[in-house]
Design a protein around this motif. Sequence first.
Motif, PDB file in Angstrom:
ATOM      1  N   PRO A  74      -3.168  -6.165  -8.624  1.00  0.00           N
ATOM      2  CA  PRO A  74      -4.117  -5.535  -7.706  1.00  0.00           C
ATOM      3  C   PRO A  74      -4.623  -6.584  -6.718  1.00  0.00           C
ATOM      4  O   PRO A  74      -4.802  -7.747  -7.091  1.00  0.00           O
ATOM      5  CB  PRO A  74      -5.243  -5.053  -8.632  1.00  0.00           C
ATOM      6  CG  PRO A  74      -4.613  -4.953  -9.985  1.00  0.00           C
ATOM      7  CD  PRO A  74      -3.562  -6.035 -10.021  1.00  0.00           C
ATOM      8  N   THR A  75      -4.846  -6.165  -5.486  1.00  0.00           N
ATOM      9  CA  THR A  75      -5.222  -7.109  -4.437  1.00  0.00           C
ATOM     10  C   THR A  75      -6.373  -8.015  -4.863  1.00  0.00           C
ATOM     11  O   THR A  75      -7.426  -7.544  -5.303  1.00  0.00           O
ATOM     12  CB  THR A  75      -5.612  -6.331  -3.168  1.00  0.00           C
ATOM     13  OG1 THR A  75      -4.473  -5.569  -2.759  1.00  0.00           O
ATOM     14  CG2 THR A  75      -6.009  -7.288  -2.049  1.00  0.00           C
ATOM     15  N   GLY A  76      -6.113  -9.315  -4.782  1.00  0.00           N
ATOM     16  CA  GLY A  76      -7.157 -10.294  -5.084  1.00  0.00           C
ATOM     17  C   GLY A  76      -7.343 -10.576  -6.559  1.00  0.00           C
ATOM     18  O   GLY A  76      -8.164 -11.413  -6.920  1.00  0.00           O
ATOM     19  N   GLU A  77      -6.579  -9.916  -7.410  1.00  0.00           N
ATOM     20  CA  GLU A  77      -6.738 -10.098  -8.862  1.00  0.00           C
ATOM     21  C   GLU A  77      -5.773 -11.183  -9.341  1.00  0.00           C
ATOM     22  O   GLU A  77      -4.643 -10.890  -9.708  1.00  0.00           O
ATOM     23  CB  GLU A  77      -6.482  -8.759  -9.563  1.00  0.00           C
ATOM     24  CG  GLU A  77      -6.601  -8.820 -11.066  1.00  0.00           C
ATOM     25  CD  GLU A  77      -7.869  -9.482 -11.543  1.00  0.00           C
ATOM     26  OE1 GLU A  77      -8.966  -9.002 -11.215  1.00  0.00           O
ATOM     27  OE2 GLU A  77      -7.765 -10.520 -12.233  1.00  0.00           O
ATOM     28  N   GLY A 130       0.852  -1.187   0.000  1.00  0.00           N
ATOM     29  CA  GLY A 130       0.000   0.000   0.000  1.00  0.00           C
ATOM     30  C   GLY A 130       0.877   1.222   0.000  1.00  0.00           C
ATOM     31  O   GLY A 130       2.105   1.129  -0.042  1.00  0.00           O
ATOM     32  N   ASP A 131       0.246   2.390   0.058  1.00  0.00           N
ATOM     33  CA  ASP A 131       1.053   3.608   0.092  1.00  0.00           C
ATOM     34  C   ASP A 131       1.254   4.096   1.526  1.00  0.00           C
ATOM     35  O   ASP A 131       1.823   5.153   1.750  1.00  0.00           O
ATOM     36  CB  ASP A 131       0.435   4.711  -0.777  1.00  0.00           C
ATOM     37  CG  ASP A 131      -0.874   5.209  -0.207  1.00  0.00           C
ATOM     38  OD1 ASP A 131      -1.333   4.664   0.818  1.00  0.00           O
ATOM     39  OD2 ASP A 131      -1.427   6.156  -0.785  1.00  0.00           O
ATOM     40  N   GLY A 132       0.744   3.310   2.481  1.00  0.00           N
ATOM     41  CA  GLY A 132       0.917   3.668   3.879  1.00  0.00           C
ATOM     42  C   GLY A 132      -0.189   4.563   4.385  1.00  0.00           C
ATOM     43  O   GLY A 132      -0.279   4.836   5.569  1.00  0.00           O
ATOM     44  N   MET A 133      -1.063   5.008   3.474  1.00  0.00           N
ATOM     45  CA  MET A 133      -2.159   5.900   3.884  1.00  0.00           C
ATOM     46  C   MET A 133      -3.493   5.430   3.326  1.00  0.00           C
ATOM     47  O   MET A 133      -4.484   6.135   3.419  1.00  0.00           O
ATOM     48  CB  MET A 133      -1.890   7.325   3.393  1.00  0.00           C
ATOM     49  CG  MET A 133      -0.655   7.946   4.025  1.00  0.00           C
ATOM     50  SD  MET A 133      -0.225   9.502   3.267  1.00  0.00           S
ATOM     51  CE  MET A 133       0.394   8.958   1.698  1.00  0.00           C
ATOM     52  N   ALA A 134      -3.497   4.254   2.729  1.00  0.00           N
ATOM     53  CA  ALA A 134      -4.714   3.712   2.131  1.00  0.00           C
ATOM     54  C   ALA A 134      -5.296   4.635   1.073  1.00  0.00           C
ATOM     55  O   ALA A 134      -6.509   4.720   0.901  1.00  0.00           O
ATOM     56  CB  ALA A 134      -5.756   3.400   3.206  1.00  0.00           C
ATOM     57  N   MET A 135      -4.427   5.358   0.376  1.00  0.00           N
ATOM     58  CA  MET A 135      -4.912   6.250  -0.685  1.00  0.00           C
ATOM     59  C   MET A 135      -4.905   5.529  -2.029  1.00  0.00           C
ATOM     60  O   MET A 135      -5.902   5.539  -2.739  1.00  0.00           O
ATOM     61  CB  MET A 135      -4.024   7.497  -0.769  1.00  0.00           C
ATOM     62  CG  MET A 135      -4.005   8.324   0.496  1.00  0.00           C
ATOM     63  SD  MET A 135      -5.585   9.124   0.832  1.00  0.00           S
ATOM     64  CE  MET A 135      -5.584  10.427  -0.399  1.00  0.00           C
ATOM     65  N   ALA A 136      -3.766   4.938  -2.351  1.00  0.00           N
ATOM     66  CA  ALA A 136      -3.672   4.261  -3.639  1.00  0.00           C
ATOM     67  C   ALA A 136      -4.317   2.879  -3.532  1.00  0.00           C
ATOM     68  O   ALA A 136      -4.400   2.318  -2.441  1.00  0.00           O
ATOM     69  CB  ALA A 136      -2.209   4.110  -4.037  1.00  0.00           C
ATOM     70  N   PRO A 137      -4.798   2.347  -4.647  1.00  0.00           N
ATOM     71  CA  PRO A 137      -5.344   0.986  -4.622  1.00  0.00           C
ATOM     72  C   PRO A 137      -4.265   0.024  -4.163  1.00  0.00           C
ATOM     73  O   PRO A 137      -3.118   0.143  -4.585  1.00  0.00           O
ATOM     74  CB  PRO A 137      -5.731   0.696  -6.072  1.00  0.00           C
ATOM     75  CG  PRO A 137      -5.421   1.903  -6.852  1.00  0.00           C
ATOM     76  CD  PRO A 137      -4.775   2.925  -5.982  1.00  0.00           C
ATOM     77  N   SER A 138      -4.609  -0.887  -3.300  1.00  0.00           N
ATOM     78  CA  SER A 138      -3.582  -1.770  -2.783  1.00  0.00           C
ATOM     79  C   SER A 138      -3.222  -2.845  -3.796  1.00  0.00           C
ATOM     80  O   SER A 138      -4.031  -3.249  -4.630  1.00  0.00           O
ATOM     81  CB  SER A 138      -4.040  -2.394  -1.472  1.00  0.00           C
ATOM     82  OG  SER A 138      -5.164  -3.197  -1.688  1.00  0.00           O
ATOM     83  N   MET A 139      -1.998  -3.268  -3.706  1.00  0.00           N
ATOM     84  CA  MET A 139      -1.469  -4.280  -4.611  1.00  0.00           C
ATOM     85  C   MET A 139      -0.942  -5.434  -3.767  1.00  0.00           C
ATOM     86  O   MET A 139      -0.801  -5.329  -2.548  1.00  0.00           O
ATOM     87  CB  MET A 139      -0.319  -3.702  -5.444  1.00  0.00           C
ATOM     88  CG  MET A 139      -0.643  -2.433  -6.209  1.00  0.00           C
ATOM     89  SD  MET A 139      -1.679  -2.750  -7.654  1.00  0.00           S
ATOM     90  CE  MET A 139      -0.442  -3.391  -8.802  1.00  0.00           C
ATOM     91  N   GLU A 140      -0.644  -6.519  -4.450  1.00  0.00           N
ATOM     92  CA  GLU A 140      -0.020  -7.650  -3.775  1.00  0.00           C
ATOM     93  C   GLU A 140       1.206  -8.096  -4.558  1.00  0.00           C
ATOM     94  O   GLU A 140       1.144  -8.239  -5.780  1.00  0.00           O
ATOM     95  CB  GLU A 140      -0.992  -8.827  -3.656  1.00  0.00           C
ATOM     96  CG  GLU A 140      -2.019  -8.645  -2.568  1.00  0.00           C
ATOM     97  CD  GLU A 140      -3.036  -9.781  -2.555  1.00  0.00           C
ATOM     98  OE1 GLU A 140      -3.425 -10.174  -1.459  1.00  0.00           O
ATOM     99  OE2 GLU A 140      -3.424 -10.266  -3.630  1.00  0.00           O
ATOM    100  N   LEU A 141       2.281  -8.305  -3.830  1.00  0.00           N
ATOM    101  CA  LEU A 141       3.458  -8.964  -4.391  1.00  0.00           C
ATOM    102  C   LEU A 141       3.296 -10.444  -4.080  1.00  0.00           C
ATOM    103  O   LEU A 141       3.276 -10.838  -2.916  1.00  0.00           O
ATOM    104  CB  LEU A 141       4.735  -8.410  -3.761  1.00  0.00           C
ATOM    105  CG  LEU A 141       6.032  -9.211  -3.983  1.00  0.00           C
ATOM    106  CD1 LEU A 141       6.364  -9.337  -5.463  1.00  0.00           C
ATOM    107  CD2 LEU A 141       7.190  -8.562  -3.225  1.00  0.00           C
ATOM    108  N   ILE A 142       3.128 -11.235  -5.125  1.00  0.00           N
ATOM    109  CA  ILE A 142       2.901 -12.664  -4.947  1.00  0.00           C
ATOM    110  C   ILE A 142       4.208 -13.398  -5.172  1.00  0.00           C
ATOM    111  O   ILE A 142       4.890 -13.185  -6.177  1.00  0.00           O
ATOM    112  CB  ILE A 142       1.824 -13.166  -5.920  1.00  0.00           C
ATOM    113  CG1 ILE A 142       0.507 -12.420  -5.629  1.00  0.00           C
ATOM    114  CG2 ILE A 142       1.641 -14.672  -5.803  1.00  0.00           C
ATOM    115  CD1 ILE A 142      -0.572 -12.689  -6.632  1.00  0.00           C
ATOM    116  N   VAL A 143       4.559 -14.247  -4.229  1.00  0.00           N
ATOM    117  CA  VAL A 143       5.801 -15.007  -4.310  1.00  0.00           C
ATOM    118  C   VAL A 143       5.458 -16.488  -4.264  1.00  0.00           C
ATOM    119  O   VAL A 143       4.819 -16.954  -3.310  1.00  0.00           O
ATOM    120  CB  VAL A 143       6.752 -14.662  -3.143  1.00  0.00           C
ATOM    121  CG1 VAL A 143       8.022 -15.494  -3.221  1.00  0.00           C
ATOM    122  CG2 VAL A 143       7.079 -13.169  -3.132  1.00  0.00           C
TER     123      VAL A 143
END
Length: 283
Positions: free
Chosen positions: A131-134, A71-84
């Motif tokens: 994007p989170t969950g995508e 995230g951007d630390g402020m919940a402003m930008a759409p959250s993403m996931e780094l998948i490993v």
Amino acid sequence: MLPPAARYVDTMPELPEVETVRRQLEPLIVGARIVESEAHPSAKFSQATLATGYRVEGIDRRGKYLLIGLGDGMAMAPSMELIVHLGMTGGVHVVDSIPDDPYLRAWWSLKDGRFIMFRDVRRFGRLAVVPTGEYSSLPTLHALGPEPFDPALDGRSFHAALARSRRHVKTSLLSQRPVAGVGNIYADEALWRSRINPAARRVGPDRSERLLAAIREVLSEALANNGTTLRDYRTPAGDSGNNQEFLDCYGRGGQPCRSCGSTLSTRQLDQRTTTWCPTCQVR
DNA sequence: CGGGGTTCCTGGCCGC
DNA sequence: TGCGGCCAGGAACCCC
């Protein structure tokens, strides 16, 4: 300072190993800001650089996939996931400097000066930023079955899931659809323990329930042992797994069954090495 | 859309 | 001792 390659843990990561990594990683990197990154050009790893600029918000796990929340630390930008996905030989390490290592596939520098590095000798691992969950770009994750310890997963629903396919039961397990996180080691272990032949194509309600219970047993025992490590490598912290000392079936072909004394058999089943007891696990 | 076959990789190991 | 050949292994990918 070049950490000798042999000091990295070499696991065959299934759920217990990935969960062990998740638990070790979480306190190290949650809250850290990624400021720069670099990745091997292969499509399996190149998306790693898309995590640049994000803050690590948390680490989850689904099956064998690590899901690092960004995230951007402020919940402003759409959250993403780094998948490993660790594949066969992948490992995530937090270090103070990037080593000169031919098997380094990606790294992310953190604002506090540390680095997260992804090392993978055989390149069977995978990195993605979505994007989170995508998860449509990762079909197995997209269609992943329930977590083995999900209370909503019971014998009845597990049986229904197995019954949707006529493949060999072991192959179904490895598909990650009836339940998430079981790979070759724990599939062999759970089938041995529940006395089910890996080549069975139909598993009834009672045996399905037994199999689910066995999967939960072998996974939780492996987790308690910090996972299975197939070589005697150790991290500097000495925290590699020791579950390999407790395997009853996997890798024991030609040796006596610990239940009945028969010689365990090994053969290829749907292109996967499979070990079972011809006496205990009758069809 | 399920499922079978193929592919990706490289260290380790076997046989000569 | 050196070297060619083979193997493991998860999941994406291609195709029917």
